[in-house]
Motif scaffolding. Structure first.
Motif, PDB file in Angstrom:
ATOM      1  N   CYS A   1      -1.429   3.178  -7.132  1.00  0.00           N
ATOM      2  CA  CYS A   1      -1.137   3.645  -5.659  1.00  0.00           C
ATOM      3  C   CYS A   1      -1.202   2.382  -4.791  1.00  0.00           C
ATOM      4  O   CYS A   1      -1.632   1.795  -5.399  1.00  0.00           O
ATOM      5  N   LEU A   2       0.331   1.989  -4.422  1.00  0.00           N
ATOM      6  CA  LEU A   2       0.112   0.747  -3.076  1.00  0.00           C
ATOM      7  C   LEU A   2      -1.082   1.356  -1.881  1.00  0.00           C
ATOM      8  O   LEU A   2      -0.531   2.560  -1.033  1.00  0.00           O
ATOM      9  N   SER A   3      -1.436  -0.043  -1.268  1.00  0.00           N
ATOM     10  CA  SER A   3      -1.890   0.770  -0.043  1.00  0.00           C
ATOM     11  C   SER A   3      -0.267   0.031   1.289  1.00  0.00           C
ATOM     12  O   SER A   3      -0.034  -0.970   0.930  1.00  0.00           O
ATOM     13  N   LYS A   4      -0.103   1.425   2.327  1.00  0.00           N
ATOM     14  CA  LYS A   4       0.428   0.019   3.129  1.00  0.00           C
ATOM     15  C   LYS A   4       0.358  -1.054   4.571  1.00  0.00           C
ATOM     16  O   LYS A   4      -1.378  -0.837   4.350  1.00  0.00           O
ATOM     17  N   PRO A   5       0.528  -1.414   5.233  1.00  0.00           N
ATOM     18  CA  PRO A   5       1.563  -1.426   4.773  1.00  0.00           C
ATOM     19  C   PRO A   5       2.645  -2.121   3.511  1.00  0.00           C
ATOM     20  O   PRO A   5       1.201  -3.165   2.986  1.00  0.00           O
ATOM     21  N   LEU A   6       3.087  -1.922   2.444  1.00  0.00           N
ATOM     22  CA  LEU A   6       3.602  -2.211   1.638  1.00  0.00           C
ATOM     23  C   LEU A   6       4.230  -3.594   1.642  1.00  0.00           C
ATOM     24  O   LEU A   6       4.993  -4.207   3.135  1.00  0.00           O
ATOM     25  N   SER A   7       3.582  -4.623   0.683  1.00  0.00           N
ATOM     26  CA  SER A   7       4.193  -6.328   1.009  1.00  0.00           C
ATOM     27  C   SER A   7       5.325  -5.875  -0.254  1.00  0.00           C
ATOM     28  O   SER A   7       5.400  -5.225  -1.777  1.00  0.00           O
ATOM     29  N   LEU A   8       6.083  -6.488   0.849  1.00  0.00           N
ATOM     30  CA  LEU A   8       7.347  -7.036   0.472  1.00  0.00           C
ATOM     31  C   LEU A   8       7.549  -7.181  -1.344  1.00  0.00           C
ATOM     32  O   LEU A   8       8.615  -7.194  -2.454  1.00  0.00           O
ATOM     33  N   HIS A   9       6.879  -8.716  -1.456  1.00  0.00           N
ATOM     34  CA  HIS A   9       6.708  -9.709  -2.918  1.00  0.00           C
ATOM     35  C   HIS A   9       5.506  -9.167  -3.337  1.00  0.00           C
ATOM     36  O   HIS A   9       6.131  -8.615  -4.668  1.00  0.00           O
ATOM     37  N   VAL A  10       4.841  -8.235  -3.555  1.00  0.00           N
ATOM     38  CA  VAL A  10       4.356  -6.650  -4.205  1.00  0.00           C
ATOM     39  C   VAL A  10       5.688  -6.109  -4.992  1.00  0.00           C
ATOM     40  O   VAL A  10       5.793  -5.246  -5.968  1.00  0.00           O
TER      41      VAL A  10
ATOM     42  N   ARG B   1      -8.758   6.736  -7.145  1.00  0.00           N
ATOM     43  CA  ARG B   1      -9.221   7.899  -8.171  1.00  0.00           C
ATOM     44  C   ARG B   1      -8.540   8.992  -8.199  1.00  0.00           C
ATOM     45  O   ARG B   1      -8.249   9.509  -9.516  1.00  0.00           O
ATOM     46  N   ARG B   2      -8.318  10.575  -6.814  1.00  0.00           N
ATOM     47  CA  ARG B   2      -7.558  10.963  -6.457  1.00  0.00           C
ATOM     48  C   ARG B   2      -6.096  11.428  -6.895  1.00  0.00           C
ATOM     49  O   ARG B   2      -5.629  12.022  -8.085  1.00  0.00           O
ATOM     50  N   THR B   3      -5.313   9.622  -7.049  1.00  0.00           N
ATOM     51  CA  THR B   3      -3.897   9.657  -7.481  1.00  0.00           C
ATOM     52  C   THR B   3      -3.869   9.907  -9.250  1.00  0.00           C
ATOM     53  O   THR B   3      -2.832  10.788  -9.782  1.00  0.00           O
ATOM     54  N   ALA B   4      -4.965   8.345  -9.177  1.00  0.00           N
ATOM     55  CA  ALA B   4      -4.940   8.305 -10.827  1.00  0.00           C
ATOM     56  C   ALA B   4      -4.809  10.050 -11.709  1.00  0.00           C
ATOM     57  O   ALA B   4      -4.364  10.265 -12.564  1.00  0.00           O
ATOM     58  N   HIS B   5      -6.358  10.849 -10.670  1.00  0.00           N
ATOM     59  CA  HIS B   5      -6.150  11.923 -11.630  1.00  0.00           C
ATOM     60  C   HIS B   5      -4.562  12.871 -11.220  1.00  0.00           C
ATOM     61  O   HIS B   5      -4.784  14.425 -11.775  1.00  0.00           O
ATOM     62  N   SER B   6      -3.943  13.019 -10.250  1.00  0.00           N
ATOM     63  CA  SER B   6      -2.971  14.385  -9.898  1.00  0.00           C
ATOM     64  C   SER B   6      -1.393  13.603  -9.963  1.00  0.00           C
ATOM     65  O   SER B   6      -1.145  13.967  -9.765  1.00  0.00           O
ATOM     66  N   GLY B   7      -1.491  12.497 -11.316  1.00  0.00           N
ATOM     67  CA  GLY B   7      -0.040  12.254 -12.001  1.00  0.00           C
ATOM     68  C   GLY B   7       0.354  11.489 -11.638  1.00  0.00           C
ATOM     69  O   GLY B   7       1.679  11.116 -11.990  1.00  0.00           O
TER      70      GLY B   7
ATOM     71  N   ASP C   1     -11.920   3.347  -2.761  1.00  0.00           N
ATOM     72  CA  ASP C   1     -12.127   4.481  -4.429  1.00  0.00           C
ATOM     73  C   ASP C   1     -10.915   5.439  -4.294  1.00  0.00           C
ATOM     74  O   ASP C   1     -10.469   5.745  -5.828  1.00  0.00           O
ATOM     75  N   GLU C   2     -11.641   5.875  -3.878  1.00  0.00           N
ATOM     76  CA  GLU C   2     -11.517   7.300  -3.712  1.00  0.00           C
ATOM     77  C   GLU C   2     -10.428   8.018  -3.872  1.00  0.00           C
ATOM     78  O   GLU C   2      -9.402   8.792  -4.192  1.00  0.00           O
ATOM     79  N   PHE C   3      -9.214   7.250  -3.179  1.00  0.00           N
ATOM     80  CA  PHE C   3      -7.824   8.079  -2.851  1.00  0.00           C
ATOM     81  C   PHE C   3      -7.067   7.514  -4.412  1.00  0.00           C
ATOM     82  O   PHE C   3      -6.620   8.301  -4.681  1.00  0.00           O
TER      83      PHE C   3
END
Length: 117
Positions: A96-105, A86-92, A82-84
């Motif tokens: 935010c996607l988690s690795k490894p990226l799902s090709l369907h997503v 929040r940080r990405t949301a406040h950083s523009g 959750d911290e990451f």
């Protein structure tokens, strides 16, 4: 596509091209800024943890540059907490996607972004 893991970047780029989109890639923050200024992407997949200039710094530079208005910046990270998020949301970042990226997503997300454009 910006990722210091070249193999991961190549895999995601190949998938994006298979979806019918044009893609450029690089593997560090300074190159990301340079390539974006020339390539003018609509969407930027940006790794967060890179040496030298991290994804947060790249996003900050691009958000301050008025010529990138409308650019969708999507964080991609191996840190899935959750911290990451929040940080990405406040950083523009727009998402935010988690690795490894799902090709369907990835495919679904790109289809939604195309429809919204």
């Amino acid at each position: 596509m910006v990722d210091d893991n070249v193999g991961a970047a190549e895999s995601v780029c190949a998938a994006i091209e298979d979806f019918g989109d044009v893609v450029q890639s690089c593997c560090n923050g300074p190159d990301a800024v340079s390539v974006a200024r020339v390539f003018r992407p609509n969407v930027l997949f940006l790794d967060l943890a890179m040496p030298g200039m991290d994804g947060f710094e790249v996003a900050n530079l691009l958000r301050k540059d008025g010529t990138f208005e409308g650019l969708k910046i999507i964080a991609q990270t191996g840190f899935n907490d959750d911290e990451f998020r929040r940080r990405t949301a406040h950083s523009g970042f727009d998402l935010c996607l988690s690795k490894p990226l799902s090709l369907h997503v990835l495919d679904d997300m790109l289809m939604m972004l195309r429809a919204a454009a």
